[in-house]
Design a protein around this motif. Structure first.
Motif, PDB file in Angstrom:
ATOM      1  N   ALA A  62     -22.492   0.959 -37.634  1.00  0.00           N
ATOM      2  CA  ALA A  62     -22.842   1.315 -36.129  1.00  0.00           C
ATOM      3  C   ALA A  62     -23.296   0.354 -35.301  1.00  0.00           C
ATOM      4  N   VAL A  63     -23.208   0.323 -34.052  1.00  0.00           N
ATOM      5  CA  VAL A  63     -23.649  -0.590 -32.977  1.00  0.00           C
ATOM      6  C   VAL A  63     -24.280   0.135 -31.672  1.00  0.00           C
ATOM      7  N   VAL A  64     -25.391  -0.250 -31.380  1.00  0.00           N
ATOM      8  CA  VAL A  64     -25.954   0.356 -30.386  1.00  0.00           C
ATOM      9  C   VAL A  64     -26.530  -0.622 -29.282  1.00  0.00           C
ATOM     10  N   GLY A  65     -26.520  -0.137 -27.977  1.00  0.00           N
ATOM     11  CA  GLY A  65     -27.076  -1.277 -26.987  1.00  0.00           C
ATOM     12  C   GLY A  65     -27.982  -0.445 -26.118  1.00  0.00           C
ATOM     13  N   LEU A  66     -29.015  -0.916 -25.456  1.00  0.00           N
ATOM     14  CA  LEU A  66     -29.654  -0.559 -24.510  1.00  0.00           C
ATOM     15  C   LEU A  66     -29.706  -1.493 -23.578  1.00  0.00           C
ATOM     16  N   LEU A  67     -29.295  -0.923 -22.197  1.00  0.00           N
ATOM     17  CA  LEU A  67     -28.724  -1.872 -21.062  1.00  0.00           C
ATOM     18  C   LEU A  67     -29.430  -1.777 -19.974  1.00  0.00           C
ATOM     19  N   PRO A  68     -30.076  -2.710 -19.356  1.00  0.00           N
ATOM     20  CA  PRO A  68     -30.682  -2.622 -17.977  1.00  0.00           C
ATOM     21  C   PRO A  68     -29.610  -1.793 -16.960  1.00  0.00           C
ATOM     22  N   ALA A  69     -30.044  -0.898 -16.108  1.00  0.00           N
ATOM     23  CA  ALA A  69     -29.208  -0.221 -15.477  1.00  0.00           C
ATOM     24  C   ALA A  69     -29.786   0.677 -14.391  1.00  0.00           C
ATOM     25  N   ALA A  70     -29.183   1.070 -13.208  1.00  0.00           N
ATOM     26  CA  ALA A  70     -29.467   1.783 -12.172  1.00  0.00           C
ATOM     27  C   ALA A  70     -28.393   2.447 -11.605  1.00  0.00           C
ATOM     28  N   SER A  71     -28.649   3.716 -11.029  1.00  0.00           N
ATOM     29  CA  SER A  71     -27.427   4.598 -10.381  1.00  0.00           C
ATOM     30  C   SER A  71     -27.260   4.050  -8.975  1.00  0.00           C
ATOM     31  N   VAL A  72     -26.120   4.103  -8.584  1.00  0.00           N
ATOM     32  CA  VAL A  72     -25.557   3.877  -7.310  1.00  0.00           C
ATOM     33  C   VAL A  72     -24.568   4.863  -6.929  1.00  0.00           C
ATOM     34  N   GLY A  73     -25.067   5.953  -6.262  1.00  0.00           N
ATOM     35  CA  GLY A  73     -24.066   7.090  -5.744  1.00  0.00           C
ATOM     36  C   GLY A  73     -23.834   7.757  -7.088  1.00  0.00           C
ATOM     37  N   ASP A  74     -22.580   7.958  -7.506  1.00  0.00           N
ATOM     38  CA  ASP A  74     -21.846   8.582  -8.809  1.00  0.00           C
ATOM     39  C   ASP A  74     -21.745   7.555 -10.047  1.00  0.00           C
ATOM     40  N   ASP A  75     -21.944   6.259  -9.594  1.00  0.00           N
ATOM     41  CA  ASP A  75     -21.724   5.363 -10.856  1.00  0.00           C
ATOM     42  C   ASP A  75     -23.245   4.920 -11.416  1.00  0.00           C
TER      43      ASP A  75
END
Length: 294
Positions: A62-75
């Motif tokens: 298994a490989v797991v990632g926790l990624l800095p993110a933010a929503s922009v519209g539907d993306d």
């Protein structure tokens, strides 16, 4: 995580369904119609699991990632680091289209804090695989033992799903840590009685299979665990599962359903595709007949 640990996380009901035996585990074992056959199959499965565990014939990874993110519209924008200033990748989404309806039209991006909101958020990603099943099945077929060849493939699929379940549990309790005191038995896990979801590209909430390429690139999945994507976005080894993690308390599964031409055109623009290519990948979700359809 090895086969021994994963056995406790197996959801056996789909295993019996794969053999066209209808019924929910464990009640199926006492079913007046299929119970005897189900019991024999279950016993054979335990013998096979004992063997693959003892001889280490199947390898869960298994490989797991926790990624800095933010929503922009539907993306959802995934950033290179926690400063959230440079976009590393864009996870493209589609929104439900309910016309003249009181229901909320959801997109997966709704479960990630918006860019500029001042609330730093994360998107989880995972890929798991169980390798060795194809080789083991081939050896059984060489012995003209098709039953055990099919059995080991079915068990590898169940172990891959069990690994996805176990990995998600570790993410909730330890890695992301938003549910450190969670204490659920296997029935509750199967019933998804936990906070958060793990939708997979190609399934109802995110029906575009090509988003797996973004997922695999973010995780470096082929190098890390040996699972790869074909041109049609199928995973190999076939006993593999991948998807996204959303932790928002309101996150839930849904189906995008049918989408109109305006949304398909917008999705094509965001993906950098032409309309025909977009319609091809989103074919089952199109709410209209493409102009170039035969």
């Amino acid at each position: 995580v090895g086969v021994r640990e994963l056995r406790a996380y197996i959801d056996w009901t789909p295993f019996f369904q794969a053999w066209e035996l209808a019924g929910k585990y464990p009640a199926i074992l006492a079913d007046p119609v299929v119970g005897v056959e189900a019991g024999k199959l279950f016993a054979d499965a335990q013998i096979m699991l004992d063997r693959v565990e003892g001889e280490r014939l199947l390898q869960p990874r298994a490989v797991v990632g926790l990624l800095p993110a933010a929503s922009v519209g539907d993306d959802v924008h995934v950033y290179t680091d926690e400063s959230r200033t440079e976009v590393r990748a864009v996870v493209h989404g589609l929104r439900q289209q309910f016309a003249k309806d009181a229901r909320e039209s959801l997109a997966l991006s709704d479960f990630v804090a918006p860019a500029g909101s001042g609330h730093p958020d994360w998107l989880g990603a995972f890929a798991v695989t169980v390798s060795g099943a194809e080789e083991l099945a081939t050896s059984f077929e060489a012995e003209h033992d098709d039953y055990r060849a099919i059995l080991v493939k079915a068990l590898a699929d169940r172990l891959a799903e069990a690994l996805a379940e176990r990995a998600h549990e570790m993410v909730r309790q330890e890695i992301w840590g938003y549910a450190p005191n969670e204490a659920l038995d296997n029935d509750a896990l199967i019933g998804e009685a936990y906070r958060g979801i793990r939708p997979a590209p190609g399934y109802p909430a995110c029906p575009d299979h090509t988003e797996k390429f973004t997922l695999f690139d973010l995780l470096d999945a082929e190098r890390r665990i040996g699972v790869r994507l074909t041109e049609s976005c199928a995973m190999y080894p076939t006993a593999s599962v991948s998807g996204w993690y959303f932790a928002h308390p309101s996150s839930r599964y849904f189906g995008v359903g049918r989408v109109g031409r305006d949304q398909v055109e917008d999705y094509a623009r965001r993906k950098g595709w032409n309309l025909a290519e977009t319609e091809r990948w989103l074919g089952p979700n199109l709410g209209y007949e493409p102009e170039d359809a035969a």
